[in-house]
Design a protein around this motif. Structure first.
Motif, PDB file in Angstrom:
ATOM      1  N   LEU A  69      28.890  46.792  33.720  1.00 44.65           N
ATOM      2  CA  LEU A  69      30.231  47.158  33.078  1.00 44.65           C
ATOM      3  C   LEU A  69      29.684  48.072  31.912  1.00 44.65           C
ATOM      4  CD1 LEU A  69      32.023  43.847  33.561  1.00 44.65           C
ATOM      5  CD2 LEU A  69      32.105  45.523  35.389  1.00 44.65           C
ATOM      6  N   PRO A  70      30.926  49.162  31.824  1.00 54.40           N
ATOM      7  CA  PRO A  70      31.112  49.704  31.111  1.00 54.40           C
ATOM      8  C   PRO A  70      30.884  48.342  29.434  1.00 54.40           C
ATOM      9  CG  PRO A  70      32.832  50.556  31.875  1.00 54.40           C
ATOM     10  CD  PRO A  70      31.995  49.369  32.588  1.00 54.40           C
ATOM     11  N   ARG A  71      30.374  49.449  28.611  1.00 56.56           N
ATOM     12  CA  ARG A  71      29.596  48.442  27.394  1.00 56.56           C
ATOM     13  C   ARG A  71      30.802  47.854  26.460  1.00 56.56           C
ATOM     14  NH1 ARG A  71      26.786  52.715  25.321  1.00 56.56           N
ATOM     15  NH2 ARG A  71      28.173  53.116  23.764  1.00 56.56           N
ATOM     16  N   ALA A  72      32.383  48.258  26.512  1.00 61.81           N
ATOM     17  CA  ALA A  72      33.163  47.932  25.723  1.00 61.81           C
ATOM     18  C   ALA A  72      33.651  46.094  27.064  1.00 61.81           C
ATOM     19  CB  ALA A  72      35.001  49.279  26.578  1.00 61.81           C
ATOM     20  N   MET A  73      33.160  46.313  28.208  1.00 61.68           N
ATOM     21  CA  MET A  73      33.540  44.992  28.635  1.00 61.68           C
ATOM     22  C   MET A  73      32.669  44.230  28.815  1.00 61.68           C
ATOM     23  SD  MET A  73      35.336  47.058  31.816  1.00 61.68           S
ATOM     24  CE  MET A  73      35.708  45.536  32.755  1.00 61.68           C
ATOM     25  N   VAL A  74      31.487  44.229  27.582  1.00 64.58           N
ATOM     26  CA  VAL A  74      29.636  43.278  27.681  1.00 64.58           C
ATOM     27  C   VAL A  74      30.364  43.275  26.267  1.00 64.58           C
ATOM     28  CG1 VAL A  74      30.051  43.963  29.931  1.00 64.58           C
ATOM     29  CG2 VAL A  74      28.879  45.170  27.946  1.00 64.58           C
ATOM     30  N   SER A  75      29.474  42.137  26.092  1.00 67.18           N
ATOM     31  CA  SER A  75      29.211  41.815  24.541  1.00 67.18           C
ATOM     32  C   SER A  75      27.605  43.054  24.083  1.00 67.18           C
ATOM     33  CB  SER A  75      28.756  40.750  24.086  1.00 67.18           C
ATOM     34  OG  SER A  75      27.545  40.306  25.577  1.00 67.18           O
ATOM     35  N   ARG A  76      27.876  42.925  22.987  1.00 68.86           N
ATOM     36  CA  ARG A  76      27.310  43.867  22.301  1.00 68.86           C
ATOM     37  C   ARG A  76      25.809  43.749  22.142  1.00 68.86           C
ATOM     38  NH1 ARG A  76      29.622  47.634  17.551  1.00 68.86           N
ATOM     39  NH2 ARG A  76      30.844  48.264  19.197  1.00 68.86           N
ATOM     40  N   PRO A  77      24.582  44.696  22.896  1.00 67.95           N
ATOM     41  CA  PRO A  77      23.500  43.737  22.823  1.00 67.95           C
ATOM     42  C   PRO A  77      22.905  43.447  21.248  1.00 67.95           C
ATOM     43  CG  PRO A  77      23.300  46.117  23.427  1.00 67.95           C
ATOM     44  CD  PRO A  77      24.867  45.453  23.640  1.00 67.95           C
ATOM     45  N   LEU A  78      21.722  42.974  21.245  1.00 63.36           N
ATOM     46  CA  LEU A  78      21.409  42.274  19.363  1.00 63.36           C
ATOM     47  C   LEU A  78      20.805  43.625  19.376  1.00 63.36           C
ATOM     48  CD1 LEU A  78      20.539  40.882  17.486  1.00 63.36           C
ATOM     49  CD2 LEU A  78      19.049  39.869  18.519  1.00 63.36           C
ATOM     50  N   PHE A  79      20.093  44.194  18.431  1.00 63.54           N
ATOM     51  CA  PHE A  79      19.835  45.355  17.763  1.00 63.54           C
ATOM     52  C   PHE A  79      18.006  44.840  17.265  1.00 63.54           C
ATOM     53  CE2 PHE A  79      18.525  49.108  15.435  1.00 63.54           C
ATOM     54  CZ  PHE A  79      18.126  49.617  15.825  1.00 63.54           C
ATOM     55  N   LEU A  80      17.203  45.023  17.698  1.00 66.36           N
ATOM     56  CA  LEU A  80      16.326  44.170  17.276  1.00 66.36           C
ATOM     57  C   LEU A  80      15.624  45.369  15.448  1.00 66.36           C
ATOM     58  CD1 LEU A  80      14.247  43.487  20.724  1.00 66.36           C
ATOM     59  CD2 LEU A  80      15.781  41.995  18.867  1.00 66.36           C
ATOM     60  N   GLY A 109       1.043  47.672  10.502  1.00 65.86           N
ATOM     61  CA  GLY A 109       2.650  46.519  10.928  1.00 65.86           C
ATOM     62  C   GLY A 109       3.352  47.041  10.209  1.00 65.86           C
ATOM     63  N   ALA A 110       4.162  45.770  10.202  1.00 68.64           N
ATOM     64  CA  ALA A 110       5.779  45.655   9.783  1.00 68.64           C
ATOM     65  C   ALA A 110       5.597  45.986   8.310  1.00 68.64           C
ATOM     66  CB  ALA A 110       6.231  44.360  10.134  1.00 68.64           C
ATOM     67  N   GLY A 111       6.118  46.264   7.134  1.00 62.37           N
ATOM     68  CA  GLY A 111       6.185  46.205   5.630  1.00 62.37           C
ATOM     69  C   GLY A 111       5.419  47.350   4.799  1.00 62.37           C
ATOM     70  N   SER A 112       4.452  47.453   5.810  1.00 61.14           N
ATOM     71  CA  SER A 112       3.407  48.544   5.117  1.00 61.14           C
ATOM     72  C   SER A 112       3.530  50.349   4.949  1.00 61.14           C
ATOM     73  CB  SER A 112       2.015  48.778   6.384  1.00 61.14           C
ATOM     74  OG  SER A 112       2.195  49.598   7.506  1.00 61.14           O
ATOM     75  N   TRP A 113       3.517  50.664   4.298  1.00 62.58           N
ATOM     76  CA  TRP A 113       3.963  52.201   3.619  1.00 62.58           C
ATOM     77  C   TRP A 113       4.102  52.531   5.356  1.00 62.58           C
ATOM     78  CZ3 TRP A 113       7.008  53.538  -0.415  1.00 62.58           C
ATOM     79  CH2 TRP A 113       6.621  52.038  -1.304  1.00 62.58           C
ATOM     80  N   ASN A 114       2.969  52.784   6.415  1.00 63.24           N
ATOM     81  CA  ASN A 114       2.506  53.423   7.403  1.00 63.24           C
ATOM     82  C   ASN A 114       4.048  53.872   8.048  1.00 63.24           C
ATOM     83  OD1 ASN A 114      -0.128  53.886   6.262  1.00 63.24           O
ATOM     84  ND2 ASN A 114      -0.405  52.095   7.097  1.00 63.24           N
ATOM     85  N   SER A 115       4.996  52.472   8.023  1.00 67.78           N
ATOM     86  CA  SER A 115       5.763  52.211   9.270  1.00 67.78           C
ATOM     87  C   SER A 115       7.834  52.561   8.241  1.00 67.78           C
ATOM     88  CB  SER A 115       5.736  51.607   9.509  1.00 67.78           C
ATOM     89  OG  SER A 115       5.956  50.046   9.039  1.00 67.78           O
ATOM     90  N   ILE A 116       8.158  52.114   9.284  1.00 65.31           N
ATOM     91  CA  ILE A 116       9.892  52.586   8.599  1.00 65.31           C
ATOM     92  C   ILE A 116      10.356  51.604   9.372  1.00 65.31           C
ATOM     93  CG2 ILE A 116      10.286  54.633   7.442  1.00 65.31           C
ATOM     94  CD1 ILE A 116      12.110  55.770   9.765  1.00 65.31           C
ATOM     95  N   THR A 117      11.129  50.876   8.642  1.00 68.77           N
ATOM     96  CA  THR A 117      12.202  50.158   9.444  1.00 68.77           C
ATOM     97  C   THR A 117      13.324  50.200  10.621  1.00 68.77           C
ATOM     98  OG1 THR A 117      12.403  47.786   7.248  1.00 68.77           O
ATOM     99  CG2 THR A 117      13.798  48.057   9.740  1.00 68.77           C
ATOM    100  N   ARG A 118      13.209  50.174  12.120  1.00 70.54           N
ATOM    101  CA  ARG A 118      13.236  50.876  13.097  1.00 70.54           C
ATOM    102  C   ARG A 118      15.090  50.909  12.397  1.00 70.54           C
ATOM    103  NH1 ARG A 118      15.439  48.143  18.293  1.00 70.54           N
ATOM    104  NH2 ARG A 118      15.860  49.244  19.584  1.00 70.54           N
ATOM    105  N   PRO A 119      15.928  52.301  12.299  1.00 68.90           N
ATOM    106  CA  PRO A 119      16.850  52.435  11.873  1.00 68.90           C
ATOM    107  C   PRO A 119      17.732  52.977  13.155  1.00 68.90           C
ATOM    108  CG  PRO A 119      15.545  54.916  12.526  1.00 68.90           C
ATOM    109  CD  PRO A 119      14.565  53.351  12.731  1.00 68.90           C
ATOM    110  N   GLY A 120      19.381  51.992  12.578  1.00 71.52           N
ATOM    111  CA  GLY A 120      19.859  51.639  13.577  1.00 71.52           C
ATOM    112  C   GLY A 120      21.501  52.610  13.273  1.00 71.52           C
ATOM    113  N   SER A 121      21.186  53.913  12.766  1.00 66.51           N
ATOM    114  CA  SER A 121      21.689  55.374  13.000  1.00 66.51           C
ATOM    115  C   SER A 121      21.026  56.527  12.336  1.00 66.51           C
ATOM    116  CB  SER A 121      22.776  54.875  11.882  1.00 66.51           C
ATOM    117  OG  SER A 121      22.420  54.554  10.337  1.00 66.51           O
TER     118      SER A 121
END
Length: 230
Positions: free
Chosen positions: A98-109, A135-147
């Protein structure tokens, strides 16, 4: 087969219902299923739902004849794209849910996303190899951006940290361009097809202003996000 049909596909979206309208688009032959989905959504997504669905909300089918000669829409595996969808084919765009407006918004990981910086040399783009150590928290990565705006801010912070030292290697020319005045950042998604070369696909313009579209296409945690400053 015309010269044009050897390099293109026709994309069709039929609005559900007996008397539903059909919408069509002609696109350059995509290199992969994923690229075809993104292009189809950019051109026809507005007819599927409002706001347009994400890449995980739709699927593509190819138009074929059955044993009785009737035209049908046939599902196929995405990794068989080149085998199942020859140039000149017609593919259909179908909503999975169903269109997103009709279902719950999925969790953004959230999680680490590794950056690769590209240099545009005319018709050729060369990419750096992202350092996935730490890996996570290292200077080689950024946190997955939400926009898009978050991606821009995080990328600039990443480069500024390299310029400031912090025990890091100095930024490359491609990285340094991120901070140059007047530069626009374009982001890309890396697709790796079975037995084929890597394909970089630019995140569509709609995702720059629509946060939900951005979240649907940005790489998952531990993926690679491409950046080109132009």
């Amino acid at each position: 087969m015309s010269t044009l049909s050897r390099r293109t596909l026709t994309v069709t979206y039929s609005i559900p219902g007996k008397d539903g309208d059909e919408h069509h688009a002609v696109i350059a032959l995509p290199a992969s299923y994923e690229q075809a989905v993104m292009t189809a959504l950019r051109l026809l997504g507005k007819y599927v739902a409002s706001p347009p669905p994400g890449v995980n909300d739709v699927l593509l089918k190819v138009r074929e004849r059955d044993r009785e000669g009737r035209w049908i829409w046939a599902a196929f595996d995405s990794w068989d794209w080149e085998l199942m969808v020859p140039p000149g084919s017609e593919i259909g765009l179908f909503a999975k849910h169903l269109p997103r407006a009709m279902v719950s918004r999925p969790l953004f990981l959230r999680g680490p996303v590794f950056l690769a910086f590209g240099t545009n040399n005319g018709a050729l783009i060369t990419w750096s190899v992202p350092n996935r150590q730490g890996g996570a928290g290292s200077w080689n990565s950024i946190t997955r951006p939400g926009s898009f705006s978050e991606a821009v801010e995080s990328t600039k912070t990443f480069v500024k940290a390299k310029q400031g030292g912090h025990g890091l290697q100095a930024p490359s020319d491609a990285e340094a361009r991120v901070l140059e005045p007047g530069k626009t950042l374009n982001f890309y998604v890396l697709f790796v097809q079975k037995n084929t070369a890597e394909t970089w696909i630019q995140i569509p313009p709609d995702a720059v202003t629509d946060e939900e579209s951005w979240k649907a296409v940005v790489p998952e945690p531990f993926g690679v996000l491409g950046v080109i400053a132009q």
